[in-house]
Structures are given as structure tokens and as C-alpha cells.
Design a protein around this motif. Sequence first.
Motif, PDB file in Angstrom:
ATOM      1  N   ARG A   1     -14.149  11.248   5.064  1.00 17.20           N
ATOM      2  CA  ARG A   1     -14.345   9.887   4.558  1.00 17.20           C
ATOM      3  C   ARG A   1     -13.597   8.881   5.438  1.00 17.20           C
ATOM      4  O   ARG A   1     -14.085   7.779   5.699  1.00 17.20           O
TER       5      ARG A   1
ATOM      6  N   SER B   1      -4.166   7.713   5.310  1.00 21.79           N
ATOM      7  CA  SER B   1      -5.150   8.371   4.441  1.00 21.79           C
ATOM      8  C   SER B   1      -4.511   9.467   3.596  1.00 21.79           C
ATOM      9  O   SER B   1      -4.896   9.685   2.437  1.00 21.79           O
TER      10      SER B   1
ATOM     11  N   LYS C   1     -15.269   5.686   7.477  1.00 23.22           N
ATOM     12  CA  LYS C   1     -14.787   4.313   7.365  1.00 23.22           C
ATOM     13  C   LYS C   1     -14.436   3.738   8.741  1.00 23.22           C
ATOM     14  O   LYS C   1     -14.759   2.594   9.048  1.00 23.22           O
TER      15      LYS C   1
ATOM     16  N   TYR D   1       0.823  -1.195   0.000  1.00 24.52           N
ATOM     17  CA  TYR D   1       0.000   0.000   0.000  1.00 24.52           C
ATOM     18  C   TYR D   1       0.865   1.256   0.000  1.00 24.52           C
ATOM     19  O   TYR D   1       0.610   2.213  -0.742  1.00 24.52           O
TER      20      TYR D   1
ATOM     21  N   TYR E   1      -7.045  10.391   0.985  1.00 23.84           N
ATOM     22  CA  TYR E   1      -8.470  10.270   1.275  1.00 23.84           C
ATOM     23  C   TYR E   1      -8.831  11.386   2.245  1.00 23.84           C
ATOM     24  O   TYR E   1      -8.073  11.706   3.157  1.00 23.84           O
TER      25      TYR E   1
ATOM     26  N   GLU F   1      -8.560   1.393  -2.253  1.00 23.42           N
ATOM     27  CA  GLU F   1      -9.464   1.588  -1.115  1.00 23.42           C
ATOM     28  C   GLU F   1      -9.668   0.327  -0.287  1.00 23.42           C
ATOM     29  O   GLU F   1      -9.675   0.396   0.949  1.00 23.42           O
TER      30      GLU F   1
ATOM     31  N   GLU G   1      -5.159   4.015  -8.209  1.00 24.75           N
ATOM     32  CA  GLU G   1      -6.578   3.712  -8.063  1.00 24.75           C
ATOM     33  C   GLU G   1      -6.749   2.275  -7.577  1.00 24.75           C
ATOM     34  O   GLU G   1      -5.866   1.437  -7.752  1.00 24.75           O
TER      35      GLU G   1
ATOM     36  N   HIS H   1      -2.946   8.693  -0.060  1.00 22.29           N
ATOM     37  CA  HIS H   1      -3.669   8.497  -1.319  1.00 22.29           C
ATOM     38  C   HIS H   1      -3.906   9.791  -2.088  1.00 22.29           C
ATOM     39  O   HIS H   1      -3.578   9.817  -3.309  1.00 22.29           O
TER      40      HIS H   1
ATOM     41  N   TRP I   1      -6.715   0.027   1.871  1.00 26.34           N
ATOM     42  CA  TRP I   1      -6.741   1.151   2.832  1.00 26.34           C
ATOM     43  C   TRP I   1      -7.729   0.872   3.962  1.00 26.34           C
ATOM     44  O   TRP I   1      -7.412   1.072   5.140  1.00 26.34           O
ATOM     45  N   ARG I   2      -8.913   0.375   3.587  1.00 29.32           N
ATOM     46  CA  ARG I   2      -9.918   0.066   4.608  1.00 29.32           C
ATOM     47  C   ARG I   2      -9.422  -1.026   5.561  1.00 29.32           C
ATOM     48  O   ARG I   2      -9.622  -0.974   6.772  1.00 29.32           O
TER      49      ARG I   2
END
Length: 964
Positions: free
Chosen positions: A305, A296, A309, A262, A301, A272, A269, A299, A275-276
Motif C-alpha cells: 500500500r 509506514s 501511494k 503524526y 501500513y 492516512e 485511525e 501505523h 501519512w500520505r
Amino acid sequence: MTPLDFLAVVLPPPEFGRYCVAELTKKKEHAFVDTLDQTTEPIETWHQNKCDVYFALATFGEENNRTAANARYVKALFIDMDGYASKKDAALALNAFLEKTGLDAVGTPYVVASGGGLHCYWPLTEAVPIDSWKPVAENFKRLCKQESLAIDMTVTADAARVLRVPGTTNFKKKYATPRPVRILSEGDTFSFDALATLIREKLSGSVYEAQAMPKLELAGTRPSAAPVSATSVTLFANSVTKFKPIWLATQNAKGCNQLAHYVEHATEEGMEPIWRGLLSWAKVCEDGNKAAVWLSQMHPYEPERMNQKLQSIKGPYPCIKMDSENPGICPTCTHWGKITNPLVMGRETSVEIEEKEIEVAVQSESSATAKETIKVMRPTPPRGYAYGTNGGIFMERTVEDADGAKTKKQVMLLPYELFVVDILNSNNDHTVHMIALKPEGAVNVVMPQRAVVSKDETVKALANQNVVAAFGSNNDKNLFEYVRACVEESSTNKVAVKVPDSYGWQADNTYVYAGRIFSKGVPPIKVPMPGLENITVNTEPKGSLDNWRAFVNMLIAKKMWNHLAILLVGAGAPFMRFTGIYGMTYHCASTESGTGKSLSLEAAASVWGHPTHYRTGKSTSPVAMQQRLGLLNSHPLITDEITAKNRKDFEWLPEFLLDMTEGRGKERMESGSNKERLNLSTWMTNAIMSSNTHIVDYLTGGRNHSSEGELRRLLEFVLEDELTWEPHEIEIIKSLQHNYGVAGFALAQYLADNVATFPEMVSSAVTAMYTEFNATNDERFWMAGIGATVCGLKAFKELGVIEIPYRPIINAFKKVVENMRASMKSSVRTAEDVLNAYTRDSYGSFVVIRPSTGGLMAELGSGKEIDISITRNKVLGRVEHELTPKYIDYFIEEQLLKSYCASMSFGYTSFKRQLEDQFQVEYVKKDMMAKTKGPQMRVAVMKIRRRVEDLNEDILNPVPVAES
């Protein structure tokens, strides 16, 4: 929690199917609805109709039938416990099952009383398909059977099962009265995977496998739940998870490959899902907020948001889920199949090394259950050791992995804190005083300091007090080294605390009471006091000063001045130190019951301790009483009902009265050697006693010895009035058993704070008593005791403890002193008394010469004739009746008189002087057998000529002892 809230916890959300409720009493109706709110109407209707109401544990498909085939999802594991005699037995069995299987480590189930047994639920964090749930439920059923938990075996794995709805009623006919169905306790929600893994691990027999389920090789393994023990709890409590160590390991190619992937591709792209997953790990880390922002922003993010999450994430992703989200990365990781997720690499032990004052609850000395809170200083631990942030002792150890990389690791030595409070010095024998902060409360741990020279001795001494190293005997050496280092630092940096071997005043003017050392201007220090445990237990203050004061005020209101005087004698005992007199004895006498003898002693005892247990028992020997005096030192010795001793041999008491004013116990030899023991039994205090016997009557009665010395050392209160009590007064008296020692606690601090003023204060009080009582120096013991008592009264007033009127107390003492003076005056023994006593005791062996018709009559006082066979040892005197008109002449051998005077504690010189002043006395040679038929017996005698008119009949013609 409402029944509807409960259903929401244990049932899947509405999107997972339809709910089913049913009544199985009358028509056995079922209702299938789309939402939980829609279950309310049928449940209430059936319940009003006195039906047994149930709900299904699964959601169902479109068909209106409650079958396993129609069941879709379940969100709980459940059991129906039956076969137990009571709910309590069932609850105990459940707790034992949870502890043995380790299920208690992961959470607590919900428990519902069904009216007959217990329904237990383990709600899941997510709804589970029946096919996934069924094998786990079957295994859970097998685990219950394996561990002998009595459950309904048809319930646990039945997907179509119904159980009773909380808030309804069990109307079974076998119960005489319908029983409510109610929630007993709320619990936790559980990870289905964690439960499934734990259940499978705990099964020792066959494991249920669904036939349709393909056998999968799951990546990663879940750790077994730790046994619920103090060690496990402390490890868990001190365990923190941080994201930073995971990242550092990843930077060194020893961490998480998904995290590395990551970081390298964060701006691309499709990141996510990864990331989550990383956020799910950061969420449970101590530094998670910082890590989440860092992840975050890569990226990037948006923070909003990110927060959304984080709120929606229910738990950390396992490696297998990360692999499904981003295939192909995890299998290349060195940890694949070995860990559940990378959080294990972020776990650390949270420790601290700062010196800190802490409040601890220690076992009260006066009760087996009560605790008291004290402040202690927890020292900085020795270098290389630390305290767990949430308890425990840890040792820092450097470990090296297979690649040679070194890391520091905290090894637990104990699951609770243990540290040195003081080094105690008792007559140069040093003891280590530690405190162990165990889960049940702080515990004092003491061990000889000499034990720390040996690992075995140290470990043995600690184990003897239930302090044992964590993780087995291999840790004993580490625990020993920790204790050894603690003792070394304490003995180097702190002055040893001198442990008193007695209560009351110490050589340095501190004062010891209630297991504490009171010093001027500082709070008292509580230390273990070996040898004083029995006294410490019974002097630990209890209750409130107001409640104790209510008892004293009741005595004041009832004008019970004698009883209050005895109370003050107990309070004034510490002031005896400043009188120059070592001790005084007070006696409460009454031949009747109900006059308050015991109550007065309870009042005096309550100043310093338990009103009953502070006192020594009636079976305590005089030697043991002296030993207790040495331990009490400045506190009163209180003994009730000494009558039992009196009936056996009352002569112990006159000896005690004299010993009391000596202030020192009897000297004794060491066993097996010609050497005296060190005599530490010293005191300057009061003794308070009671009995059904009047001691003064005994001392002034027919004792062989003079009792003046004993009487000078005694004040006897004669309690004659029978007491009556109102019901509320009886309750106040009873309350004394729960309110005591509080006045003594305040007085002890007062004594330590004001010791410099007491010599003058006590001297003035004693001087005032000489004036008040018009006393002579012979009455110095009485005046010292009363003066010390007055100082106790004044101290109570200055402290605001209680104000007892001065004059009535003095008047009570005056009455006692007047009685003592009168008794002593009437009991003074003269030489004439001794002569008369000798005559009465020996008259049967006297040669008696009387005038008779035509001559003299000679015989022994016993009436026997005198002949040639009589010997000298059979003749104890000669008396000639009016051979000289109007006089009687006594002839008694001086040697015999000397012996008799000695037996009567009467000096022979004084005896002769008094007789010479009162009668005609000559010292001559006399034939004791003159004018008789006996042999010649010429001896040195004292001749005493007495006038007939001065003699009573019992002296003129005494009854021989043998005849009487």
C-alpha cells in the motif's frame, strides 16, 4: 511524440469534460467528443480536404458550443508568438524571456511551429478550473507584454481559444506553399501553483485579480525562482534533501508540527491523509525510501500500500494542503507562513573531500574550438573546505541562530572546482598552475606564487583570468584564504615542476614537445610554458598517423628522394645533440616554381607541427630567427622563401651559416646598464631553408671574402624537376594541413625512453657516413648532419611510424655532397687570384711604364698623364712592361697589399709565401715615380716579376674600374 500524445499532455483528462476540434477554413465545423481517440477521424478528414485544423485548449460542458462560458477545465498555459521575422528570431526572444523571468529555472515549454509562428505550451501537472486558471493566464499575458515578448494578446487568456493541431498543415493563402504544423521540441510539465507564484512575483505592474475570487491570506510562501546562472545551477546541483534533518529538527521542537503530531498519534485511525502528505515529502528526499518505511511501520501500513501511494503522489504537499488535511496544527508552527513546506529544513549541500583522479576536457592549443581530454589529480582540499559533489568550492562555516543553537553550513566560494595542479619553477620564478573546471570545460589558471601573500593581488590575478568569487566581493576574502591554503599545501607537499624555457632536450634528459615534458617510461606531463606559447600552439598534434603516413608513402611511391631527405633532416634534428656539432643548414634551391621547395619544407615541418605555421615567415629577421632557434633548441628551424631577404642584403646568410654552428645567440647588453644579458639562446639542431637563389653560386662567386667556412656548414639541394600531381595526390597533400605532429609525438617519447643509447647510436651512424662518403675531417659538419638524419630514419623504422628506403636517401645526399665538393674546388682562392684582383681593382692608379719608339712611355693606368702634382695616395702600384724582355715587373707598396689581403680575408703571410713559390719576388725600396715627370716617391715595395706568356689579356691590359 505523436500529435495525439501531445494533445494528451496539454489537455485535461476525459473526466474533466468534452474535447473540441474544428476546421476554420471552409464550413468552420466543430466536433465535440468524449475522448481524444475520437478526435482522430474529423482531424484526418478535414486535413485531407486541405482545411486548417484546430483544437480547443479547454474541455467543455454539455452544450455544443465553444465559448468561454461553456469551458470547464484547462491544463496548460499557452502563447501564440507572432511578429518575428523568422522562427529563429522568435526562439531567441523566447529564450531571452524565459531567462529574464526565471521561467527557465522551472522547466522548458513545448514548442510547436504553426507554419507562421510559434505556439508555446506550459503543460500543467493537473487540470485547473477555468476560474482558477483565468487570473494566472491574464497575469502571464501581462508578463509577456511587460518583457516585450511579441504574442497575440487575444490568445493567452481566452478559455475558448483554439490552436493548430500538430501533424496537420497551415493552408493559409498568403503562403505560396502549404506549411506543416509540427512539434519542434518537447518540454516539461509544471506545477500550476509554482507558475502562478513565479508569474505574480515577476510582474512589476498591476496584477490581475478575479472579481469573484475571495482574497485569501495563503499560509506559507514560495521561494522565487533562482536566476539561471552558474552559481544557481551549481547550488541546485549540489543541493540534496534529506528527511532525517527534518525529523531531528522536529525532535528539538524546531521542525514540523504535523510530523510531530503524526509520530505521536500514528497508531490512531484517520491518520492516512497525514501519512500520505508525509510520504509526499519523503518521496523527494535522498533518504526517502528509508523514511517512507519508517513512517509506514508506525501505523502500520503495508509495504504494498505504501508503494502504491508513493507512485500515485505527484508532488510534495504544501503546508496549506497539510493544514486542510489536518486543521489546527500548522498555524501553531513557528514556520507557518514562512515556508512552502518542511523540505527546506532537509536541504543540505552534498560535498566531498577525497583526492581523486579525474578526466577533464581542456582547450586544445591548436584550435580555438577543439578540446582534448587529460587526466589530472584533484588533491584533497585544505581543512575546512570541500568540493561540491556536482561541482563548486565550498567553505564550512558554523552559524548560530537566535536561540544560540549552532549548525554547520556550506558556503559556496566558486560555482566550479578550482584546485592546484602544480607549482611551476621557471628559473627560480615560481608560478601556481591551477585548473578551473568551468561548465564550458577545464581552463588553465596560472598566477605568480608571490601573489598569494596578498588578498588583493590574488583576487586581481584570478579576476584577470575570469575567476571571480560567488556572491559578490564580500566573498573575496574567503576565496583568497582558500587559494592561499591550497598553494601552501602544494608547495609543502609537492616538488615544484621545472618549467622548460625551450623545446627539445633538457639538462635532465627529459624531452619537451607539444607543451609537454616527456620522461622515460611515463606518460608526458602537460604544463603551461610561458614564452613558448607560439610554438606550442603550432606543435599540438592533430589528425592521425595513418593519414600523415599516406602523404609520406606518396612521396616514396613517386621516388621524391630529395624531398624525403629534407623530411628526415627535420626528424633527425634532435640527434644533433649527440654529434658534437651545434648546427647544420640545409637549403632547397630552385629558380623555377613547381619543383617542390615549399613542399619539402612542409614535409619536414609536419613531423613536428603545422606544415605552414610551424615555419618562420619570410619577413622574420636574422636576430628573430636566432631567438626562435634558442626556443626550438633541438627542433629544426624551418624558413621558406628567404629570397626576399637575399634581394635586400644577402650577406646576412653567410653570417647565419657560421652562427648556426656556434649553437648560441648573439650576446647583448642589458638596457641602461653595463651588463650583459643572460644568453639562453642555445641550440643543437638543423636549419632548413628554401629560396629561388642558389646560395652556393653566391658563396663561390665574387665575394670579397673567402666562403670555404660557410660552404663547409651548408648542404644545398637543387630541385630542378617540375612536379606533376594527380587529383587524388593533391588531396593527400591538402590533408597534411589536418594531419601533423603525430609522428613527432611518437618520436618525442622514443627520444625520452632511449636517450642512453643515442651517444653510441649516433656515433656509429656518423662514423659510417665518413666511410660511405669517403669524407675528411673538413667535412665534419656534413657528416654530422647526415648521420643525425640517418638516425631519424632508423627511429621512424623502429617505432613503426614509417619505413623510408635507406639507400635512395644516401644517394640523394651523395649527389648533394658531390656538388658541394665540386663547387668548393672551383672556388679556391690563391695568392695569384688576390694579386690579379688587386691589379684589376687598382689599375687606374697604377704607374704604367712601357717601351716606346725612341724611349719609354709613362702614364697612369687610367690614361692620365703623370706630372709634378700627383700625390702618394693617388699611386697604388707600378707596373713595368718588358723593361726586362719577356717579363712584367710589379711594384706594390706592402702596406697596401696587407690592407687588400685583409679585405679579401686572405692572410698576408700566406699571400707572400704563395707568390714567392710561384714568381720571382723581392722586397726593395723603389721610387714609384722613376722615369716619369712626377715627384720622387720612394717606398718599401714587393717586386713581383711575372712572365708575359703566363698572363691573360685582362691582366696584361686590365680595364680600369672607373672606365668599366
